[in-house]
Design a protein around this motif. Sequence first.
Motif, PDB file in Angstrom:
ATOM      1  N   SER A 118       0.691  -1.259  -0.090  1.00 26.90           N
ATOM      2  CA  SER A 118      -0.082   0.205  -0.094  1.00 26.90           C
ATOM      3  C   SER A 118       0.841   1.241  -0.006  1.00 26.90           C
ATOM      4  O   SER A 118       1.897   1.432   0.629  1.00 26.90           O
ATOM      5  CB  SER A 118      -0.736   0.013   1.227  1.00 26.90           C
ATOM      6  OG  SER A 118      -1.714   1.251   1.385  1.00 26.90           O
ATOM      7  N   GLN A 119       0.642   2.100  -1.029  1.00 28.62           N
ATOM      8  CA  GLN A 119       1.291   3.617  -0.870  1.00 28.62           C
ATOM      9  C   GLN A 119       0.808   4.292   0.505  1.00 28.62           C
ATOM     10  O   GLN A 119       1.484   5.418   0.851  1.00 28.62           O
ATOM     11  CB  GLN A 119       1.056   4.096  -2.002  1.00 28.62           C
ATOM     12  CG  GLN A 119      -0.557   4.639  -2.091  1.00 28.62           C
ATOM     13  CD  GLN A 119      -0.826   5.501  -3.459  1.00 28.62           C
ATOM     14  OE1 GLN A 119       0.157   5.775  -4.179  1.00 28.62           O
ATOM     15  NE2 GLN A 119      -2.223   5.552  -3.853  1.00 28.62           N
ATOM     16  N   TRP A 120      -0.312   3.965   1.054  1.00 29.05           N
ATOM     17  CA  TRP A 120      -0.643   4.714   2.448  1.00 29.05           C
ATOM     18  C   TRP A 120      -0.063   4.142   3.615  1.00 29.05           C
ATOM     19  O   TRP A 120      -0.516   2.957   3.865  1.00 29.05           O
ATOM     20  CB  TRP A 120      -2.305   4.801   2.416  1.00 29.05           C
ATOM     21  CG  TRP A 120      -2.819   5.331   0.998  1.00 29.05           C
ATOM     22  CD1 TRP A 120      -3.421   4.654   0.079  1.00 29.05           C
ATOM     23  CD2 TRP A 120      -2.742   6.621   0.462  1.00 29.05           C
ATOM     24  NE1 TRP A 120      -3.777   5.461  -1.115  1.00 29.05           N
ATOM     25  CE2 TRP A 120      -3.238   6.508  -0.707  1.00 29.05           C
ATOM     26  CE3 TRP A 120      -2.119   7.810   0.849  1.00 29.05           C
ATOM     27  CZ2 TRP A 120      -3.371   7.631  -1.682  1.00 29.05           C
ATOM     28  CZ3 TRP A 120      -2.323   8.861   0.314  1.00 29.05           C
ATOM     29  CH2 TRP A 120      -3.067   8.969  -1.013  1.00 29.05           C
ATOM     30  N   VAL A 121       0.616   4.802   4.114  1.00 24.47           N
ATOM     31  CA  VAL A 121       1.427   4.495   5.587  1.00 24.47           C
ATOM     32  C   VAL A 121       0.022   4.044   6.547  1.00 24.47           C
ATOM     33  O   VAL A 121       0.258   3.178   7.288  1.00 24.47           O
ATOM     34  CB  VAL A 121       2.204   5.413   6.209  1.00 24.47           C
ATOM     35  CG1 VAL A 121       2.728   5.359   7.546  1.00 24.47           C
ATOM     36  CG2 VAL A 121       3.173   5.787   5.317  1.00 24.47           C
ATOM     37  N   SER A 122      -1.027   4.719   6.374  1.00 25.05           N
ATOM     38  CA  SER A 122      -1.944   4.449   7.273  1.00 25.05           C
ATOM     39  C   SER A 122      -2.750   3.064   7.151  1.00 25.05           C
ATOM     40  O   SER A 122      -3.404   2.359   8.019  1.00 25.05           O
ATOM     41  CB  SER A 122      -3.323   5.538   7.335  1.00 25.05           C
ATOM     42  OG  SER A 122      -3.618   5.564   5.841  1.00 25.05           O
TER      43      SER A 122
END
Length: 93
Positions: free
Chosen positions: A23-27
């Motif tokens: 995922s490119q989203w750390v969250s």
Amino acid sequence: MTYEARMVTRFTGLWSLYIVTDSQWVSDWPAFDFARASAPNWAERMEALASLGYEPVNPEADWEWLELSEPDDYRVRLLARFPVQPLTSGAES
């Protein structure tokens, strides 16, 4: 598929562990907060990984430790890296 587990000290001094996924989203990355200043031992790290659904690629491997610092900051953060994979047993703790 192999991922990288990272364990870091935050600027608050507390330890956290997270899994860098596709995922490119750390969250979206699975994370575990140890909520303490002393470094978690091997067994505690393995329990945290299992609770996130991961296990070591090679249980005999060592964690790689790095020091991170900002140019204008006196504080140093520690980061540990370790290759992991989704649990092969299919059972999460």
